[in-house]
Write a protein that holds these residues in place. Structure first.
Motif, PDB file in Angstrom:
ATOM      1  N   GLU A  47       0.814  -1.224   0.000  1.00 52.14           N
ATOM      2  CA  GLU A  47       0.000   0.000   0.000  1.00 52.14           C
ATOM      3  C   GLU A  47       0.847   1.273   0.000  1.00 52.14           C
ATOM      4  N   GLU A  73       4.002  -0.022   4.008  1.00 48.49           N
ATOM      5  CA  GLU A  73       2.722  -0.569   4.481  1.00 48.49           C
ATOM      6  C   GLU A  73       2.210  -1.631   3.505  1.00 48.49           C
ATOM      7  N   SER A  75      -1.102  -4.528   3.071  1.00 47.16           N
ATOM      8  CA  SER A  75      -2.385  -5.027   3.572  1.00 47.16           C
ATOM      9  C   SER A  75      -2.545  -6.482   3.146  1.00 47.16           C
ATOM     10  N   GLN A  77      -5.357  -9.817   3.125  1.00 55.80           N
ATOM     11  CA  GLN A  77      -6.743 -10.254   3.298  1.00 55.80           C
ATOM     12  C   GLN A  77      -6.796 -11.771   3.098  1.00 55.80           C
ATOM     13  N   GLU A 115      -1.379  -4.752  12.577  1.00 55.18           N
ATOM     14  CA  GLU A 115      -2.688  -4.429  13.158  1.00 55.18           C
ATOM     15  C   GLU A 115      -3.704  -5.432  12.613  1.00 55.18           C
ATOM     16  N   ASP A 116      -4.382  -6.107  13.524  1.00 56.56           N
ATOM     17  CA  ASP A 116      -5.376  -7.121  13.121  1.00 56.56           C
ATOM     18  C   ASP A 116      -6.789  -6.729  13.553  1.00 56.56           C
ATOM     19  N   GLN A 122      -1.735   2.284  13.200  1.00 58.02           N
ATOM     20  CA  GLN A 122      -0.292   2.382  12.963  1.00 58.02           C
ATOM     21  C   GLN A 122       0.458   2.970  14.151  1.00 58.02           C
ATOM     22  N   GLN A 144      -8.443  -9.742   8.096  1.00 59.72           N
ATOM     23  CA  GLN A 144      -7.593  -8.639   7.638  1.00 59.72           C
ATOM     24  C   GLN A 144      -6.334  -8.496   8.487  1.00 59.72           C
ATOM     25  N   THR A 146      -2.861  -5.453   8.607  1.00 61.25           N
ATOM     26  CA  THR A 146      -2.007  -4.434   7.993  1.00 61.25           C
ATOM     27  C   THR A 146      -0.641  -4.509   8.663  1.00 61.25           C
ATOM     28  N   TRP A 148       3.283  -2.729   8.904  1.00 59.66           N
ATOM     29  CA  TRP A 148       4.118  -1.558   8.622  1.00 59.66           C
ATOM     30  C   TRP A 148       5.577  -1.915   8.890  1.00 59.66           C
TER      31      TRP A 148
END
Lengths: 177, 156
Positions: A47, A73, A75, A77, A115-116, A122, A144, A146, A148
């Motif tokens: 991202e 970053e 992501s 899925q 991050e879940d 962030q 999901q 994310t 970093w």
């Protein structure tokens, strides 16, 4: 009389055959089904690049994983709460776009976070990831995650001026758990 | 007439109890793989109660039967395929009065070839395991495939 006996024997013989034969089945079949539910495949998207911006020769520059817009970053899925392995392939140098010059880049074992859906994003992520080695985490309740990543570049005093670039690859895979 | 007919009547009476009954195959359990992750093969062993396929065959105790599977090589979901494998030792059976799936009386049988066995007094229970091999980008969904079991008396 012997003739009548023969007829009786014949009749009884036929009766015997009728008793036995109709109860024999040649074959019997049964069918079952093999069933399986394939869960959604993982999708990973880059991202945001890890952006160091302008760097001065001889001055190290760090971008923290919590720095919005500058930290790298990704992501992810996939299936809800599925366990995955997370593995970075990190460069040790950024290459000059127009020459053979390079600039060192380094990462520490706390330079990545994730991050879940259970953390605060962030700036206050759910957990820390070591980008130097594979790690195992679970996707969030909606499937999901994310991730970093930050890092540090170390330009030399005589660093050639220009734009430098390097690839950071994230590989994720289901563990099957 | 009387003296000749009596032995034949006795024979009729004896014939009743030994007459042959047709075998009957029923399904106790499908082969259930449950959730499968793309790119990760999943195996169900024949020893897994509730997940391995289970058939029950009834018929004449002591009669010899042949057992043939018609095995699929793919599972299907709305036109998408997923590979399904059966190994040469994925079948087991037990003809004892108390069939034990975790320690079957006759183990490591090849479901790809005809198996010959005798029915027990409590019939015969047959188990079958297998493995699915989803691709890394396997389309998600519910996949199924039919497994057919054919039982026939050999006459022995």
């Amino acid at each position: 009389m012997p003739h009548r006996n023969q007829k009786a024997v014949g009749l009884i013989g036929v009766l015997l055959i009728m008793l036995v034969v109709p109860n024999i089945k040649a074959q019997e079949y049964a069918t079952i089904h093999a069933t399986a539910t394939v869960i959604p495949a993982l999708v990973v998207i880059g991202e945001n690049d890890l952006i160091f911006g302008t760097v001065f020769p001889g001055v190290d520059k760090t971008v923290d994983k919590a720095t919005v817009g500058f930290a790298g970053e990704f992501s992810i899925q996939g299936n809800n709460l599925a366990e995955i392995t997370i593995d970075f392939t990190l460069p040790d140098s950024l290459m000059h776009e127009d020459s053979l010059s390079y600039m060192r880049i380094s990462f520490t074992d706390i330079d990545a976070s994730f991050e879940d859906g259970t953390g605060g994003g962030q700036s206050a992520p759910a957990g820390i990831i070591n980008p130097l080695g594979p790690s195992t985490e679970n996707l969030g309740a909606a499937g999901q995650m994310t991730i970093w990543i930050g890092g540090m570049v170390e330009p030399g005093i005589t660093q050639t001026g220009g734009d430098y670039i390097g690839d950071i690859t994230l590989t994720v895979a289901y563990t099957g758990s | 007439m009387r003296t000749n007919a009596v032995p034949l009547l006795v024979l009729l009476v004896l014939a009743g109890p030994v007459r042959s009954y047709g075998q009957n195959a029923t399904v106790n359990n499908d082969l259930v793989f449950g959730d499968v992750f793309p790119g990760i093969p999943k195996m169900i062993t024949k020893y897994t109660p509730g997940a391995a396929a289970e058939f029950y065959v009834s018929g004449t105790a002591g009669a010899e039967v042949t057992i043939d599977f018609t095995l699929p090589t793919y599972m299907d979901a709305s036109g998408y395929n997923m590979q399904l494998l059966f190994r040469e030792d994925d079948c087991a059976m037990d003809s004892s009065a108390t069939p034990d799936q975790t320690n079957p009386g006759h183990d490591n049988l090849d479901p790809w070839h005809t198996i010959t066995y005798r029915l027990g007094s409590s019939g015969l229970t047959i188990w079958l395991g297998g493995m699915v091999v989803p691709r890394l980008n396997q389309k998600d969904g519910d996949y199924t495939a039919a497994i057919v079991l054919t039982i026939a008396y050999t006459g022995n």
